[in-house]
Design an enzyme around this catalytic site. Structure first.
Site, PDB file in Angstrom:
ATOM      1  NE  ARG A   1      48.707 -75.071   1.450  1.00  0.00           N
ATOM      2  CZ  ARG A   1      49.325 -75.981   0.762  1.00  0.00           C
ATOM      3  NH1 ARG A   1      49.007 -76.176  -0.483  1.00  0.00           N
ATOM      4  NH2 ARG A   1      50.255 -76.695   1.315  1.00  0.00           N
TER       5      ARG A   1
ATOM      6  CG  ASP B   1      53.515 -73.494  11.486  1.00  0.00           C
ATOM      7  OD1 ASP B   1      54.611 -73.840  11.952  1.00  0.00           O
ATOM      8  OD2 ASP B   1      53.210 -73.640  10.284  1.00  0.00           O
TER       9      ASP B   1
ATOM     10  N   GLY C   1      48.201 -69.655  -2.435  1.00  0.00           N
ATOM     11  CA  GLY C   1      46.969 -69.999  -1.715  1.00  0.00           C
ATOM     12  C   GLY C   1      46.296 -71.265  -2.212  1.00  0.00           C
TER      13      GLY C   1
HETATM   14  P1  AMP Z   1      52.907 -75.710   6.045  1.00  0.00           P
HETATM   15  O1  AMP Z   1      54.341 -76.057   5.826  1.00  0.00           O
HETATM   16  O2  AMP Z   1      51.956 -76.321   5.065  1.00  0.00           O
HETATM   17  O3  AMP Z   1      52.461 -75.935   7.447  1.00  0.00           O
HETATM   18  O4  AMP Z   1      52.775 -74.144   5.767  1.00  0.00           O
HETATM   19  C1  AMP Z   1      53.532 -73.167   6.441  1.00  0.00           C
HETATM   20  C2  AMP Z   1      52.963 -71.809   6.121  1.00  0.00           C
HETATM   21  O5  AMP Z   1      53.005 -71.571   4.716  1.00  0.00           O
HETATM   22  C3  AMP Z   1      51.504 -71.613   6.519  1.00  0.00           C
HETATM   23  O6  AMP Z   1      51.344 -70.272   6.904  1.00  0.00           O
HETATM   24  C4  AMP Z   1      50.768 -71.903   5.242  1.00  0.00           C
HETATM   25  O7  AMP Z   1      49.510 -71.298   5.206  1.00  0.00           O
HETATM   26  C5  AMP Z   1      51.700 -71.310   4.213  1.00  0.00           C
HETATM   27  N1  AMP Z   1      51.543 -71.922   2.895  1.00  0.00           N
HETATM   28  C6  AMP Z   1      51.925 -73.167   2.516  1.00  0.00           C
HETATM   29  N2  AMP Z   1      51.619 -73.380   1.218  1.00  0.00           N
HETATM   30  C7  AMP Z   1      51.025 -72.253   0.764  1.00  0.00           C
HETATM   31  C8  AMP Z   1      50.467 -71.845  -0.485  1.00  0.00           C
HETATM   32  N3  AMP Z   1      50.471 -72.622  -1.556  1.00  0.00           N
HETATM   33  N4  AMP Z   1      49.945 -70.604  -0.558  1.00  0.00           N
HETATM   34  C9  AMP Z   1      49.927 -69.782   0.507  1.00  0.00           C
HETATM   35  N5  AMP Z   1      50.438 -70.087   1.688  1.00  0.00           N
HETATM   36  C10 AMP Z   1      50.977 -71.311   1.841  1.00  0.00           C
HETATM   37 MG    MG Z   2      50.856 -75.690   8.405  1.00  0.00          MG
END
Ligand code: AMP
Ligand code: MG
Length: 539
Positions: A113, A280, A146
């Site tokens: 996203r 990540d 997203g």
């Molecule tokens: P995060 O925990 O925010 O670091 O996200 C981990 C993974 O999930 C990453 O690849 C983000 O891009 C994906 N992600 C988190 N929230 C969303 C969302 N609402 N839509 C799409 N991908 C998401």
């Molecule tokens: Mg992240």
């Protein structure tokens, strides 16, 4: 007479999108979730939204990318930073990366996203990558939408700027734009979905490359792309290291170990708990990145983690952040190993983390206490005892260090002091006065005596010690409940508190007496409230 065509200021920025022009692109241009092989990114357009409104912007960040205050007040600014229009020179794309989540390899993750708009080169020749968070689906969105909600966007916007002004290496935030659309979230994943206002934050950093950006290609055995990305990273962001070679990969990794160690020391200094230190979410530039379920220590509790998803294991608790960073660096070392070809040099470079963290942590503690230098004969015990005293009763970490500068020390032994008077400045830091038993007071006093001895040896006047300490011990941090009140108001359409907190947190070390209410302990109602003491990854 023909009117002159109006030129939008955003169309006058200079872009140099090297990530796009130099690295392999995904050949598929349709936007649907998939595994993206042999590429560092996918071209993707942000999703248009109905009614973008800029509700906050950071003027320093605007200046960094070459925008004036009035440029940020235009409708075009809202349109561009909600993703409705690409300005001239922008090229939008999502990055491919993988990562270890909570210690387990999770395969491809990627910008699910986040949509990058390219790199602005400002008048000083600096490179600033722009990235929209919450601007719609990408090939990496997997099962999700997203999008981002206002709640998490306010938290990211305010905290990135607060961290910057605290002197903590971090990505920045240019803008917070509401989209006019509703986004459904089940905040605690417990079957209570709710529509929330949607928002987009524009993040700004020299680069958004993460440890996981390298890991994904290594995991797939795609050494060609791995090498291209490593060479690109070194040439663009570490040019002082020279032309990429096996030796240079090692010195590069060593530098990542060093900057990561320095970043973590800063987190420990200000009481920041990231909450999701997955690989990540680790920047190759040693910047704090991805503000999700982060939190600030209020009472000093080394076991505290704000992230409810991590409640059982507490992997990312405050005290474990250095160990997690080290573990993550080990994963990065594994990923670049094929480029280096030998383990020992990477192992040695990894030791740099431990060494730098150790030295910098000691130095940081000395500064927090206003000491002139680290004394190896006494200071390990001085620090250890202090951390033990801080945990004996509920003690607000920020207030304790700030108020410690007010305790009148360094002149004589404390044998004849009036104890009550001596420790009076610290009383603001305690949550539960009934915990201040004679036993506790005697432990505190024993520690103060030890500290006082060191101060006497240093011979620094009280005013100078106070001034030194106040430069590293903030008066104002983004307490979890403060962000939550700003969110509650924002969800009602009142954005004034966001602006007020942004302004307050621009000067976290200044007294700002008219704002003293924000330098108070967490109120009782916030102890168990969602968003204040408990957060989830839902954002
Ligand atoms: P995060 O925990 O925010 O670091 O996200 C981990 C993974 O999930 C990453 O690849 C983000 O891009 C994906 N992600 C988190 N929230 C969303 C969302 N609402 N839509 C799409 N991908 C998401
Ligand atoms: Mg992240």
């Amino acid at each position: 007479m023909n009117a002159q065509p109006k030129i939008n200021p955003l169309d006058q920025l200079t872009f140099d999108n090297r990530f796009v022009s130099e690295l392999p692109a995904d050949q598929e241009t349709r936007n649907y979730p998939r595994q993206v092989l042999g590429a560092c990114y996918s071209h993707v357009l942000p999703t248009k939204v109905t009614k973008p409104v800029t509700v906050a912007h950071a003027k320093e960040v605007a200046a960094l990318v070459g925008l004036s205050e009035s440029d940020c007040q235009t409708d075009d600014f809202s349109q561009v930073f909600a993703g409705n229009r690409l300005a001239v020179g922008m090229e939008s794309f999502a990055m491919c990366y993988g990562g270890h989540q909570f210690g387990h390899w999770a395969g491809q993750l990627g910008d699910g996203r986040a949509i990058n708009l390219g790199d602005v080169i400002n008048r000083q020749g600096q490179r600033w990558a722009l990235q929209l968070k919450g601007a719609g689906l990408t090939p990496y969105s997997r099962m999700a939408d997203g999008l981002a909600v206002l709640r998490s966007s306010v938290r990211e916007f305010l905290c990135s700027e607060a961290m910057f002004h605290l002197g903590v290496p971090t990505t920045r935030a240019l803008s917070l734009v509401t989209t006019g659309e509703q986004v459904v979230r089940d905040m605690f994943y417990n079957g209570n979905p709710k529509a929330e206002p949607g928002a987009v934050v524009c993040r700004v950093a020299p680069s958004f490359i993460r440890f996981g950006s390298f890991q994904i290609h290594a995991a797939r055995g795609d050494l060609d792309v791995l090498k291209k990305l490593a060479d690109y990273t070194i040439n663009t962001h570490f040019p002082h290291l020279g032309k990429p070679s096996p030796d240079v990969y090692v010195t590069w990794f060593e530098e990542v170990c060093r900057t990561t160690a320095e970043m973590i020391v800063h987190w420990q200094r200000v009481g920041f708990v990231h909450g999701v230190m997955n690989t990540d979410n680790m920047s190759i530039l040693g910047l704090t990145i991805d503000y999700g379920p982060y939190g600030w220590l209020e009472n000093y509790d080394p076991d505290w983690t704000p992230n409810t998803t991590d409640k059982a294991e507490r992997r990312y608790r405050f005290s474990n952040q250095p160990a997690c960073a080290f573990w993550n660096l080990g994963q990065l070392a594994n990923a670049i190993y094929p480029l280096v070809g030998q383990v020992e040099s990477l192992q040695q470079a990894l030791n740099v983390f431990t060494q730098v963290f150790g030295e910098q942590w000691q130095l940081m503690m000395c500064k927090k206490l206003g000491l002139s230098r680290f004394d190896s004969d006494q200071d390990d015990a001085l620090f250890a005892e202090l951390l033990a005293v801080l945990q004996m009763v509920e003690t607000d970490m920020t207030l304790f260090f700030r108020q410690l500068a007010e305790v009148d020390l360094g002149k004589d032994t404390l044998e004849n002091s009036n104890i009550e008077e001596l420790i009076a400045p610290l009383t603001e830091a305690y949550y539960l006065p009934e915990q201040l038993t004679p036993e506790y007071i005697s432990c505190l006093l024993a520690w103060l005596k030890r500290y006082n001895q060191h101060l006497i040896q240093d011979g620094i006047p009280h005013e100078i010690r106070r001034e030194r300490m106040n430069r590293v011990n903030p008066k104002y941090v983004l307490r979890n409940y403060m962000a939550q009140i700003a969110i509650d108001k924002a969800e009602q359409g009142d954005f004034a508190l966001i602006a007020e907190l942004l302004e307050l947190l621009r000067h976290p070390y200044d007294e700002q007496p008219e704002k003293a209410q924000y330098a108070a302990k967490r109120p009782d109602w916030a102890r168990q409230r969602a968003g204040c003491s408990m957060l989830s990854c839902s954002s």
